[in-house]
Design a protein around this motif. Sequence first.
Motif, PDB file in Angstrom:
ATOM      1  N   ARG A 103      11.953   4.692   7.680  1.00  0.00           N
ATOM      2  CA  ARG A 103      10.167   4.676   7.974  1.00  0.00           C
ATOM      3  C   ARG A 103       9.972   6.047   8.792  1.00  0.00           C
ATOM      4  O   ARG A 103       9.081   6.521   8.338  1.00  0.00           O
ATOM      5  CB  ARG A 103      10.067   3.372   9.071  1.00  0.00           C
ATOM      6  N   GLY A 104      10.778   6.516   9.791  1.00  0.00           N
ATOM      7  CA  GLY A 104      10.395   7.704  10.215  1.00  0.00           C
ATOM      8  C   GLY A 104      10.488   8.903   9.181  1.00  0.00           C
ATOM      9  O   GLY A 104       9.741   9.844   9.183  1.00  0.00           O
ATOM     10  N   VAL A 105      11.575   8.928   8.427  1.00  0.00           N
ATOM     11  CA  VAL A 105      11.705   9.927   7.301  1.00  0.00           C
ATOM     12  C   VAL A 105      10.639   9.847   6.417  1.00  0.00           C
ATOM     13  O   VAL A 105       9.936  11.007   6.119  1.00  0.00           O
ATOM     14  CB  VAL A 105      13.088   9.649   6.444  1.00  0.00           C
ATOM     15  N   LEU A 106      10.011   8.728   6.096  1.00  0.00           N
ATOM     16  CA  LEU A 106       9.087   8.781   5.039  1.00  0.00           C
ATOM     17  C   LEU A 106       7.776   9.069   5.668  1.00  0.00           C
ATOM     18  O   LEU A 106       7.081   9.603   5.008  1.00  0.00           O
ATOM     19  CB  LEU A 106       8.802   7.259   4.358  1.00  0.00           C
ATOM     20  N   VAL A 107       7.577   8.766   7.088  1.00  0.00           N
ATOM     21  CA  VAL A 107       6.402   9.122   7.689  1.00  0.00           C
ATOM     22  C   VAL A 107       6.262  10.602   7.603  1.00  0.00           C
ATOM     23  O   VAL A 107       5.265  11.307   7.501  1.00  0.00           O
ATOM     24  CB  VAL A 107       6.324   8.389   8.934  1.00  0.00           C
ATOM     25  N   VAL A 123      -2.478   8.283   3.738  1.00  0.00           N
ATOM     26  CA  VAL A 123      -2.596   6.717   3.607  1.00  0.00           C
ATOM     27  C   VAL A 123      -0.953   6.322   3.704  1.00  0.00           C
ATOM     28  O   VAL A 123      -0.647   5.252   4.328  1.00  0.00           O
ATOM     29  CB  VAL A 123      -3.327   6.306   2.728  1.00  0.00           C
ATOM     30  N   PHE A 124      -0.246   6.823   2.667  1.00  0.00           N
ATOM     31  CA  PHE A 124       1.333   6.459   2.691  1.00  0.00           C
ATOM     32  C   PHE A 124       1.899   6.351   3.863  1.00  0.00           C
ATOM     33  O   PHE A 124       2.625   5.636   4.300  1.00  0.00           O
ATOM     34  CB  PHE A 124       1.755   7.473   1.595  1.00  0.00           C
ATOM     35  N   ALA A 125       1.697   7.668   4.670  1.00  0.00           N
ATOM     36  CA  ALA A 125       2.323   7.824   5.899  1.00  0.00           C
ATOM     37  C   ALA A 125       1.876   6.694   7.050  1.00  0.00           C
ATOM     38  O   ALA A 125       2.760   5.995   7.669  1.00  0.00           O
ATOM     39  CB  ALA A 125       2.237   9.150   6.428  1.00  0.00           C
ATOM     40  N   VAL A 126       0.490   6.389   7.146  1.00  0.00           N
ATOM     41  CA  VAL A 126       0.073   5.302   7.747  1.00  0.00           C
ATOM     42  C   VAL A 126       0.596   4.002   7.584  1.00  0.00           C
ATOM     43  O   VAL A 126       1.118   3.274   8.160  1.00  0.00           O
ATOM     44  CB  VAL A 126      -1.390   5.451   7.975  1.00  0.00           C
ATOM     45  N   ALA A 127       0.543   3.585   6.395  1.00  0.00           N
ATOM     46  CA  ALA A 127       1.209   2.459   5.595  1.00  0.00           C
ATOM     47  C   ALA A 127       2.572   2.182   6.116  1.00  0.00           C
ATOM     48  O   ALA A 127       3.156   1.202   6.475  1.00  0.00           O
ATOM     49  CB  ALA A 127       0.806   2.297   4.354  1.00  0.00           C
ATOM     50  N   VAL A 183       1.326   9.802  -5.355  1.00  0.00           N
ATOM     51  CA  VAL A 183       1.703  11.115  -4.845  1.00  0.00           C
ATOM     52  C   VAL A 183       2.877  11.680  -5.538  1.00  0.00           C
ATOM     53  O   VAL A 183       2.723  12.871  -5.822  1.00  0.00           O
ATOM     54  CB  VAL A 183       2.399  10.777  -3.144  1.00  0.00           C
ATOM     55  N   VAL A 184       4.014  10.881  -5.872  1.00  0.00           N
ATOM     56  CA  VAL A 184       4.986  11.625  -6.702  1.00  0.00           C
ATOM     57  C   VAL A 184       4.489  11.812  -8.106  1.00  0.00           C
ATOM     58  O   VAL A 184       4.930  12.790  -8.474  1.00  0.00           O
ATOM     59  CB  VAL A 184       6.171  10.339  -6.838  1.00  0.00           C
ATOM     60  N   PHE A 185       3.726  11.032  -8.615  1.00  0.00           N
ATOM     61  CA  PHE A 185       3.036  11.288 -10.093  1.00  0.00           C
ATOM     62  C   PHE A 185       2.277  12.575  -9.904  1.00  0.00           C
ATOM     63  O   PHE A 185       2.021  13.339 -11.021  1.00  0.00           O
ATOM     64  CB  PHE A 185       2.232  10.308 -10.677  1.00  0.00           C
ATOM     65  N   VAL A 219       0.971  -1.178  -0.104  1.00  0.00           N
ATOM     66  CA  VAL A 219      -0.037   0.050  -0.089  1.00  0.00           C
ATOM     67  C   VAL A 219       0.828   1.341  -0.245  1.00  0.00           C
ATOM     68  O   VAL A 219       0.566   2.259  -0.739  1.00  0.00           O
ATOM     69  CB  VAL A 219      -0.770   0.147   1.195  1.00  0.00           C
ATOM     70  N   ALA A 220       1.873   1.287   0.721  1.00  0.00           N
ATOM     71  CA  ALA A 220       2.627   2.153   0.920  1.00  0.00           C
ATOM     72  C   ALA A 220       3.637   2.567  -0.534  1.00  0.00           C
ATOM     73  O   ALA A 220       3.510   3.815  -0.804  1.00  0.00           O
ATOM     74  CB  ALA A 220       3.864   2.162   2.067  1.00  0.00           C
ATOM     75  N   THR A 221       3.953   1.687  -1.238  1.00  0.00           N
ATOM     76  CA  THR A 221       4.560   1.789  -2.525  1.00  0.00           C
ATOM     77  C   THR A 221       3.534   2.210  -3.475  1.00  0.00           C
ATOM     78  O   THR A 221       4.086   3.239  -4.398  1.00  0.00           O
ATOM     79  CB  THR A 221       5.211   0.325  -2.992  1.00  0.00           C
TER      80      THR A 221
END
Length: 293
Positions: A56-60, A41-45, A16-18, A8-10
């Motif tokens: 993980r912390g950076v991406l959240v 949703v990305f941050a939660v996943a 989001v990038v697109f 889901v995160a991927t």
Amino acid sequence: MRLICGIVATLCGALVVFSFAGGVHPAGDSLAVFRWPLAIVFAVAVAFAPIARALRGVLVLAGLGVAAQGMVPDWRGGAASGFDIVLYQQNMLYSRETHDPWMGAVRASGANVVTLQEVSAQNKFVLGALSDVLPTQVYCDYAIVGGVAVLSSYPAIAGTEICADLDGVAAVQVETPHGPVWLVSIHLEWPWPHDQASQVARLIPVLEQLDGHVIIGGDFNAVAWSHSVAAIGHATGTHVIGPHARTFTAYGFPLGIDHILTGPAFAQQVDVMPKFGSDHHGVLAYLTRPSGP
């Protein structure tokens, strides 16, 4: 569970990038509408995905930062006093049946500039009804749902009226106490797979010819951070002012697609108005046009 969160995160991360790639393909602007919920949703996943804790912390944080772009008000300027331009922006809704409450709100607001979209045979009479306080009027045909119009109490500068050949723009330069200002009403089509990108491409050469200070009110059918809105802002030396307010609801999803754009020298206060019989909220802006050319 962690593997599902990773998938889901991927997926959400890619979308989001697109959503930032509206200049590469107009589908990016369609995705931009959903950028902030996708980012959440990305941050939660990501928080539960099978990746290294530090990453993980950076991406959240990155996901939450992107989400904040669509949730935190964007105030470029601040409250001002001694307003010389009060602009009421409204998509009229071509089929609306009630008009008196809205016209009463326009009069009560003290608006000396009004920008309108979906000015149809059913509601075009409001132009005449408001002509006593807003005698400068430019109406341009556009789509089957109605045309676009600019109304103002300020006198038009002779020969400056513009209709963008059925492409959803009406413009006129008026003389204000601090000098001339271009007033523009714009109505864009929906983003991809509709024709918004090519419409904007046709309008850019028209808008680039507006020399001096420019104020735009319109139904952009695009969020404030879309490529289409940015392109129009770049062409006119303007940017979206006010909060990222939800002015329209599509299939139950609230969208901020009605905007007012001004140059950086204007002081601003922006309010979201009731619908008064339309399917769009109005937007009311108090602006002070700086002295000088």
